[in-house]
Design an enzyme around this catalytic site. Structure first.
Site, PDB file in Angstrom:
ATOM      1  N   HIS A 176     -36.905 -28.979   1.546  1.00 38.39           N
ATOM      2  CA  HIS A 176     -36.124 -27.751   1.747  1.00 38.39           C
ATOM      3  C   HIS A 176     -36.557 -26.667   0.767  1.00 38.39           C
ATOM      4  O   HIS A 176     -36.839 -25.527   1.165  1.00 38.39           O
ATOM      5  CB  HIS A 176     -34.634 -28.059   1.562  1.00 38.39           C
ATOM      6  CG  HIS A 176     -33.747 -26.859   1.511  1.00 38.39           C
ATOM      7  ND1 HIS A 176     -32.934 -26.488   2.555  1.00 38.39           N
ATOM      8  CD2 HIS A 176     -33.549 -25.928   0.532  1.00 38.39           C
ATOM      9  CE1 HIS A 176     -32.275 -25.394   2.237  1.00 38.39           C
ATOM     10  NE2 HIS A 176     -32.627 -25.033   0.995  1.00 38.39           N
ATOM     11  N   GLU A 177     -36.607 -27.016  -0.509  1.00 31.67           N
ATOM     12  CA  GLU A 177     -36.923 -26.005  -1.519  1.00 31.67           C
ATOM     13  C   GLU A 177     -38.352 -25.504  -1.395  1.00 31.67           C
ATOM     14  O   GLU A 177     -38.624 -24.303  -1.516  1.00 31.67           O
ATOM     15  CB  GLU A 177     -36.660 -26.569  -2.918  1.00 31.67           C
ATOM     16  CG  GLU A 177     -35.193 -26.852  -3.206  1.00 31.67           C
ATOM     17  CD  GLU A 177     -34.324 -25.614  -3.075  1.00 31.67           C
ATOM     18  OE1 GLU A 177     -34.793 -24.504  -3.406  1.00 31.67           O
ATOM     19  OE2 GLU A 177     -33.175 -25.750  -2.619  1.00 31.67           O
ATOM     20  N   HIS A 237     -38.901 -22.889   1.261  1.00 31.71           N
ATOM     21  CA  HIS A 237     -38.581 -21.504   0.920  1.00 31.71           C
ATOM     22  C   HIS A 237     -39.863 -20.739   0.584  1.00 31.71           C
ATOM     23  O   HIS A 237     -39.991 -19.553   0.902  1.00 31.71           O
ATOM     24  CB  HIS A 237     -37.622 -21.436  -0.269  1.00 31.71           C
ATOM     25  CG  HIS A 237     -36.188 -21.607   0.086  1.00 31.71           C
ATOM     26  ND1 HIS A 237     -35.540 -20.804   1.002  1.00 31.71           N
ATOM     27  CD2 HIS A 237     -35.260 -22.497  -0.339  1.00 31.71           C
ATOM     28  CE1 HIS A 237     -34.281 -21.178   1.116  1.00 31.71           C
ATOM     29  NE2 HIS A 237     -34.079 -22.210   0.308  1.00 31.71           N
ATOM     30  N   TYR A 288     -32.815 -12.349   1.698  1.00 35.98           N
ATOM     31  CA  TYR A 288     -31.879 -13.413   1.363  1.00 35.98           C
ATOM     32  C   TYR A 288     -30.459 -12.873   1.308  1.00 35.98           C
ATOM     33  O   TYR A 288     -29.806 -12.858   0.262  1.00 35.98           O
ATOM     34  CB  TYR A 288     -32.274 -14.062   0.036  1.00 35.98           C
ATOM     35  CG  TYR A 288     -31.783 -15.485  -0.089  1.00 35.98           C
ATOM     36  CD1 TYR A 288     -32.346 -16.505   0.688  1.00 35.98           C
ATOM     37  CD2 TYR A 288     -30.758 -15.802  -0.955  1.00 35.98           C
ATOM     38  CE1 TYR A 288     -31.883 -17.797   0.587  1.00 35.98           C
ATOM     39  CE2 TYR A 288     -30.295 -17.093  -1.075  1.00 35.98           C
ATOM     40  CZ  TYR A 288     -30.855 -18.088  -0.295  1.00 35.98           C
ATOM     41  OH  TYR A 288     -30.397 -19.384  -0.405  1.00 35.98           O
ATOM     42  N   ASP A 301     -22.041 -16.123  -2.033  1.00 41.33           N
ATOM     43  CA  ASP A 301     -23.198 -16.873  -1.545  1.00 41.33           C
ATOM     44  C   ASP A 301     -24.177 -15.958  -0.812  1.00 41.33           C
ATOM     45  O   ASP A 301     -24.696 -16.285   0.249  1.00 41.33           O
ATOM     46  CB  ASP A 301     -22.731 -18.011  -0.633  1.00 41.33           C
ATOM     47  CG  ASP A 301     -23.856 -18.923  -0.163  1.00 41.33           C
ATOM     48  OD1 ASP A 301     -24.803 -19.152  -0.943  1.00 41.33           O
ATOM     49  OD2 ASP A 301     -23.790 -19.383   0.994  1.00 41.33           O
ATOM     50  N   HIS A 360     -25.726 -20.086   2.761  1.00 41.11           N
ATOM     51  CA  HIS A 360     -25.634 -21.539   2.890  1.00 41.11           C
ATOM     52  C   HIS A 360     -24.534 -21.954   3.859  1.00 41.11           C
ATOM     53  O   HIS A 360     -24.454 -23.120   4.239  1.00 41.11           O
ATOM     54  CB  HIS A 360     -25.354 -22.188   1.532  1.00 41.11           C
ATOM     55  CG  HIS A 360     -26.479 -22.114   0.557  1.00 41.11           C
ATOM     56  ND1 HIS A 360     -26.610 -21.092  -0.347  1.00 41.11           N
ATOM     57  CD2 HIS A 360     -27.534 -22.941   0.359  1.00 41.11           C
ATOM     58  CE1 HIS A 360     -27.682 -21.292  -1.094  1.00 41.11           C
ATOM     59  NE2 HIS A 360     -28.276 -22.397  -0.680  1.00 41.11           N
TER      60      HIS A 360
END
Length: 383
Positions: free
Chosen positions: A176-177, A180, A191, A273, A278
């Protein structure tokens, strides 16, 4: 998470800030201290990223990429020894044997699994498409309750053993990271709000595909959980998110209840957020899960390729909405597989989460795709 001049964030954390705020509000004194410390570290890192913005980062996307013809996987895992000063001590390099340190070895496997997905399935050489070395830094900080990608490296905390296990335990978190970074180079998607939710969604998609591919699971066999194993047995929850059933991942006295919606009618409008990135990612997550399971077989074969081609579509804008992204996925399905079952499955999936796309608006684009079909083997690609 911080912004830079590329219109997207280069500091992405797997644990949303609202979860650590919940811990600070509902947890024990020790848990409160650890959550507030984690939030303080993340805030500092945002400030550092903001102070480093500038033209060189913007120019990176403007430099022509060279032709890549062979695998260039290069991993290095560093041991931070619970400190905060990078890079730490080199613990494992490309080709080294297991070290016996679970965090080091899990990070090494996760970096490799992510590289292999993008190389062997999508013909992409690392995060930037040009052989970028993959660096991971484990044992970061003291009871750091997060993991993040900062545009250059992966960083993992050890958790606290009360609410969170070590952050290398879930390979999809690693995927996942790192994903990015792929979105940064191929996107960008700002974002914030819907575009930010799509940014998070794409990382969940590719993170889940990394896990499914390492486990050799079909879409039907996969659990579609993001961060399974990350929460300890003391937490009433199974993961950070569920792509199959958004809003059901956890319901705990300390963490609160999973806030993700599964339908556009429940879209959450908030300033927290980064506009709910998220939170609202649950909507496109469910759509992708529906597409992958209805196409059957391995999720990376067709569904993953459709989504990758959508990310590469030049009409994907920094402020693209979920509906615009949905139209592009249908266009990608038609371009790759023609007007048939694949197109209808993608269209139906989006309809089930409240995004209806007319056939007129999802017509063929006037541009040449980068990939005509999935590559069984790594392919030569010009950038």
């Amino acid at each position: 998470m911080c912004c830079n001049t590329r219109l997207w964030h280069s500091h992405h954390c797997i644990v949303p800030p609202y979860l650590n705020r919940q811990i600070a509000q509902n947890g024990s004194p020790q848990q409160r201290t650890q959550a507030l410390r984690t939030l303080a570290v993340d805030t500092t890192l945002r400030a550092i990223r903001l102070s480093n913005i500038g033209a060189p980062q913007m120019a990176r996307r403007l430099v022509p990429r060279i032709t890549v013809v062979e695998n260039q996987k290069l991993r290095t895992v560093y041991d931070m020894q619970n400190g905060n000063d990078f890079p730490g001590t080199t613990a494992r390099k490309e080709g080294d044997d297991d070290t016996g340190d679970l965090a080091v070895d899990e990070a090494y496997v996760g970096l490799g699994g992510t590289y292999d997905l993008f190389w062997e399935v999508f013909g992409r050489n690392s995060i930037d498409g040009n052989g970028m070395p993959l660096n991971a830094h484990v044992h970061y900080g003291t009871h750091y309750l997060n993991a993040f990608w900062d545009g250059e490296r992966m960083v993992f905390g050890d958790g606290d053993g009360e609410l969170f296990n070590r952050f290398t335990i879930a390979v999809d978190v690693i995927g996942h990271e790192l994903a990015h970074g792929v979105t940064e180079y191929e996107g960008p998607l700002a974002y914030f709000s819907e575009a930010g939710a799509l940014n998070e969604h794409l990382s969940d998609v590719f993170g889940s595909l990394v896990k499914q591919r390492l486990l050799n699971q079909t879409a039907e066999q996969a659990d579609w959980l993001i961060g399974a194993g990350l929460l300890t047995d003391k937490v009433q929850g199974k993961a950070l998110r569920s792509m199959k059933e958004p809003g059901t991942a956890f319901d705990d006295p300390v963490l609160g209840k999973d806030p993700q919606p599964a339908h556009m009618k429940d879209f959450v409008r908030t300033w927290e957020d980064s506009g709910g990135v998220h939170i609202n990612s649950g909507i496109p997550n469910k759509a992708f899960c529906l597409v992958a399971t209805n196409l059957k077989g391995y999720a990376w074969d067709k569904a993953g390729l459709i989504w990758m081609e959508t990310l590469r579509d030049p009409r994907l804008k920094p402020d693209s909405k979920i509906a615009a992204f949905a139209r592009l996925t249908i266009t990608s399905a038609v371009r790759l597989y023609g007007s048939g079952d694949e197109e209808q499955i993608v269209r139906d999936a989006w309809s089930q989460v409240g995004v209806k796309v007319s056939k007129e608006r999802a017509g063929q684009p006037a541009w040449t795709p980068q990939v005509q079909k999935q590559a069984a083997q790594p392919v030569q690609r010009k950038h």
